[in-house]
Scaffold this motif. Structure first.
Motif, PDB file in Angstrom:
ATOM      1  N   HIS A 166       0.836  -1.203   0.000  1.00  0.00           N
ATOM      2  CA  HIS A 166       0.000   0.000   0.000  1.00  0.00           C
ATOM      3  C   HIS A 166       0.870   1.251   0.000  1.00  0.00           C
ATOM      4  O   HIS A 166       0.590   2.217  -0.735  1.00  0.00           O
ATOM      5  N   ARG A 167       1.947   1.253   0.776  1.00  0.00           N
ATOM      6  CA  ARG A 167       2.833   2.412   0.823  1.00  0.00           C
ATOM      7  C   ARG A 167       3.564   2.604  -0.503  1.00  0.00           C
ATOM      8  O   ARG A 167       3.673   3.729  -1.005  1.00  0.00           O
ATOM      9  N   TYR A 168       4.071   1.512  -1.082  1.00  0.00           N
ATOM     10  CA  TYR A 168       4.759   1.610  -2.376  1.00  0.00           C
ATOM     11  C   TYR A 168       3.856   2.238  -3.431  1.00  0.00           C
ATOM     12  O   TYR A 168       4.263   3.129  -4.177  1.00  0.00           O
ATOM     13  N   VAL A 169       2.603   1.754  -3.502  1.00  0.00           N
ATOM     14  CA  VAL A 169       1.692   2.216  -4.551  1.00  0.00           C
ATOM     15  C   VAL A 169       1.246   3.651  -4.311  1.00  0.00           C
ATOM     16  O   VAL A 169       1.320   4.498  -5.207  1.00  0.00           O
ATOM     17  N   THR A 170       0.781   3.956  -3.105  1.00  0.00           N
ATOM     18  CA  THR A 170       0.221   5.285  -2.845  1.00  0.00           C
ATOM     19  C   THR A 170       1.284   6.365  -2.738  1.00  0.00           C
ATOM     20  O   THR A 170       1.092   7.485  -3.219  1.00  0.00           O
ATOM     21  N   LYS A 171       2.428   6.038  -2.136  1.00  0.00           N
ATOM     22  CA  LYS A 171       3.461   7.051  -1.937  1.00  0.00           C
ATOM     23  C   LYS A 171       4.358   7.234  -3.153  1.00  0.00           C
ATOM     24  O   LYS A 171       4.715   8.359  -3.511  1.00  0.00           O
ATOM     25  N   TYR A 172       4.708   6.131  -3.801  1.00  0.00           N
ATOM     26  CA  TYR A 172       5.692   6.202  -4.884  1.00  0.00           C
ATOM     27  C   TYR A 172       5.056   6.153  -6.273  1.00  0.00           C
ATOM     28  O   TYR A 172       5.226   7.079  -7.069  1.00  0.00           O
ATOM     29  N   TRP A 173       4.298   5.086  -6.586  1.00  0.00           N
ATOM     30  CA  TRP A 173       3.745   4.997  -7.936  1.00  0.00           C
ATOM     31  C   TRP A 173       2.634   6.025  -8.151  1.00  0.00           C
ATOM     32  O   TRP A 173       2.645   6.749  -9.144  1.00  0.00           O
ATOM     33  N   ASP A 174       1.681   6.131  -7.235  1.00  0.00           N
ATOM     34  CA  ASP A 174       0.644   7.149  -7.377  1.00  0.00           C
ATOM     35  C   ASP A 174       1.163   8.529  -7.034  1.00  0.00           C
ATOM     36  O   ASP A 174       0.711   9.530  -7.607  1.00  0.00           O
ATOM     37  N   GLY A 175       2.112   8.589  -6.108  1.00  0.00           N
ATOM     38  CA  GLY A 175       2.627   9.871  -5.635  1.00  0.00           C
ATOM     39  C   GLY A 175       3.712  10.434  -6.527  1.00  0.00           C
ATOM     40  O   GLY A 175       3.433  11.170  -7.479  1.00  0.00           O
ATOM     41  N   GLN A 176       4.949  10.064  -6.258  1.00  0.00           N
ATOM     42  CA  GLN A 176       6.080  10.679  -6.957  1.00  0.00           C
ATOM     43  C   GLN A 176       6.077  10.387  -8.453  1.00  0.00           C
ATOM     44  O   GLN A 176       6.305  11.284  -9.267  1.00  0.00           O
ATOM     45  N   LEU A 177       5.839   9.127  -8.859  1.00  0.00           N
ATOM     46  CA  LEU A 177       5.845   8.810 -10.285  1.00  0.00           C
ATOM     47  C   LEU A 177       4.572   9.298 -10.970  1.00  0.00           C
ATOM     48  O   LEU A 177       4.607   9.774 -12.097  1.00  0.00           O
ATOM     49  N   GLY A 178       3.450   9.187 -10.287  1.00  0.00           N
ATOM     50  CA  GLY A 178       2.190   9.628 -10.868  1.00  0.00           C
ATOM     51  C   GLY A 178       2.144  11.117 -11.143  1.00  0.00           C
ATOM     52  O   GLY A 178       1.429  11.574 -12.039  1.00  0.00           O
ATOM     53  N   GLU A 179       2.912  11.883 -10.389  1.00  0.00           N
ATOM     54  CA  GLU A 179       2.949  13.336 -10.594  1.00  0.00           C
ATOM     55  C   GLU A 179       3.432  13.680 -12.003  1.00  0.00           C
ATOM     56  O   GLU A 179       3.053  14.704 -12.567  1.00  0.00           O
ATOM     57  N   GLU A 180       4.277  12.823 -12.575  1.00  0.00           N
ATOM     58  CA  GLU A 180       4.781  13.081 -13.933  1.00  0.00           C
ATOM     59  C   GLU A 180       3.639  13.128 -14.944  1.00  0.00           C
ATOM     60  O   GLU A 180       3.693  13.863 -15.929  1.00  0.00           O
ATOM     61  N   PHE A 181       2.624  12.301 -14.712  1.00  0.00           N
ATOM     62  CA  PHE A 181       1.525  12.189 -15.673  1.00  0.00           C
ATOM     63  C   PHE A 181       0.252  12.840 -15.157  1.00  0.00           C
ATOM     64  O   PHE A 181      -0.792  12.735 -15.788  1.00  0.00           O
ATOM     65  N   GLN A 182       0.364  13.504 -13.984  1.00  0.00           N
ATOM     66  CA  GLN A 182      -0.782  14.145 -13.348  1.00  0.00           C
ATOM     67  C   GLN A 182      -1.939  13.146 -13.217  1.00  0.00           C
ATOM     68  O   GLN A 182      -3.100  13.459 -13.496  1.00  0.00           O
ATOM     69  N   SER A 183      -1.584  11.940 -12.844  1.00  0.00           N
ATOM     70  CA  SER A 183      -2.575  10.889 -12.672  1.00  0.00           C
ATOM     71  C   SER A 183      -2.024   9.847 -11.710  1.00  0.00           C
ATOM     72  O   SER A 183      -0.953  10.028 -11.144  1.00  0.00           O
ATOM     73  N   GLN A 184      -2.755   8.747 -11.517  1.00  0.00           N
ATOM     74  CA  GLN A 184      -2.337   7.685 -10.622  1.00  0.00           C
ATOM     75  C   GLN A 184      -2.218   6.376 -11.380  1.00  0.00           C
ATOM     76  O   GLN A 184      -2.881   6.157 -12.387  1.00  0.00           O
ATOM     77  N   TYR A 185      -1.371   5.491 -10.864  1.00  0.00           N
ATOM     78  CA  TYR A 185      -1.243   4.164 -11.443  1.00  0.00           C
ATOM     79  C   TYR A 185      -2.362   3.243 -10.972  1.00  0.00           C
ATOM     80  O   TYR A 185      -2.640   2.235 -11.605  1.00  0.00           O
ATOM     81  N   SER A 186      -2.991   3.565  -9.858  1.00  0.00           N
ATOM     82  CA  SER A 186      -4.019   2.689  -9.294  1.00  0.00           C
ATOM     83  C   SER A 186      -5.404   3.274  -9.516  1.00  0.00           C
ATOM     84  O   SER A 186      -5.558   4.413  -9.956  1.00  0.00           O
ATOM     85  N   TRP A 187      -6.428   2.469  -9.203  1.00  0.00           N
ATOM     86  CA  TRP A 187      -7.810   2.930  -9.263  1.00  0.00           C
ATOM     87  C   TRP A 187      -8.593   2.210  -8.163  1.00  0.00           C
ATOM     88  O   TRP A 187      -8.095   1.256  -7.557  1.00  0.00           O
ATOM     89  N   LEU A 188      -9.793   2.684  -7.903  1.00  0.00           N
ATOM     90  CA  LEU A 188     -10.632   2.095  -6.855  1.00  0.00           C
ATOM     91  C   LEU A 188     -11.723   1.231  -7.467  1.00  0.00           C
ATOM     92  O   LEU A 188     -12.387   1.635  -8.425  1.00  0.00           O
ATOM     93  N   ILE A 189     -11.884   0.014  -6.923  1.00  0.00           N
ATOM     94  CA  ILE A 189     -12.966  -0.887  -7.320  1.00  0.00           C
ATOM     95  C   ILE A 189     -13.698  -1.321  -6.061  1.00  0.00           C
ATOM     96  O   ILE A 189     -13.117  -2.004  -5.208  1.00  0.00           O
ATOM     97  N   ASP A 190     -14.951  -0.893  -5.929  1.00  0.00           N
ATOM     98  CA  ASP A 190     -15.750  -1.244  -4.748  1.00  0.00           C
ATOM     99  C   ASP A 190     -15.000  -0.949  -3.444  1.00  0.00           C
ATOM    100  O   ASP A 190     -15.021  -1.734  -2.495  1.00  0.00           O
TER     101      ASP A 190
END
Length: 225
Positions: A32-56
């Protein structure tokens, strides 16, 4: 180039963070920390989006994000700090024009580490990916032990226990859920029989698999637990 996989789509695999934690044999809180802090956070900032999404209400990622987390873990096991991994990801992503550089065969073939920095071989040149000109001849090759590559030399399968075992993750089959290779049987199905007290030879017989395949399924579920 791999499109930016940040929404559910058949063929890309759909993995909740708990699924990813099971596949990678990591605590859920770390994934959870890897995805939210790094992939969605620092890396996602490059694309102004997130790598993850919410399902239910559950956060999920695609197959190639799981692969990138696997690569990050391999580097971490060699002693590389997260900051260096993110620097390498950003530079390689820019060079190859992709959101998933750690899922590219040409990247994984030429990436190395000395346990501190990450190096990349570009032709005859060896370049450090932290922005400096440092170079260390004691380079250790990593990767490929658990990966298969498909079209355009992009990771197509992940063997979470290694290729000598029967469990495979293929986003084009069973929505990317771990299965016994060639059988489309979930490991959990075999494990439930084992937990109920059925002997391995009996389980193998009724599902028409080898005892080794049954044992691999049981071991995978035990490790996940």
């Amino acid at each position: 180039m791999i499109a930016f996989e940040n929404k559910p789509q058949i063929g890309q695999g759909i993995y909740t963070l708990r699924d990813a934690a099971t596949i990678l044999h990591l605590p859920y809180i770390k994934v959870h920390r890897y995805v939210t802090k790094y992939w969605d956070g620092q890396l996602g900032e490059e694309f102004q989006s997130q790598y993850s999404w919410l399902i239910d209400g559950s956060r999920a990622v695609s197959f190639h994000t799981v692969v990138e987390l696997y690569v990050m873990i391999q580097l971490a096991e060699k002693g590389v700090k997260t900051a260096e991994v993110l620097k390498a990801h950003q530079k390689l992503g820019e060079f190859y024009n992709t959101h998933f550089p750690f899922a590219q065969k040409q990247v994984l073939q030429e990436i190395n580490t000395d346990g501190k920095l990450i190096y990349w071989k570009n032709g005859a040149d060896v370049i450090s990916l932290n922005g400096s000109d440092q170079f260390n001849l004691e380079i250790i090759s990593v990767f490929f032990k658990k990966l298969d590559f498909g079209e355009e030399d992009v990771v197509s399968k992940l063997w979470p226990m290694g290729k000598e075992h029967a469990i495979v993750i293929d986003p084009s089959r069973k929505f990317g859920h771990p299965i016994i290779e060639g059988k489309n049987i979930y490991p959990e199905t075999i494990f439930e029989h084992f937990q109920a007290g059925d002997p391995v030879p009996y389980i193998a017989h009724i599902y028409k698999i080898t005892e080794k395949e049954a044992e691999d399924a049981i071991a995978f579920c035990k490790n996940a637990a």
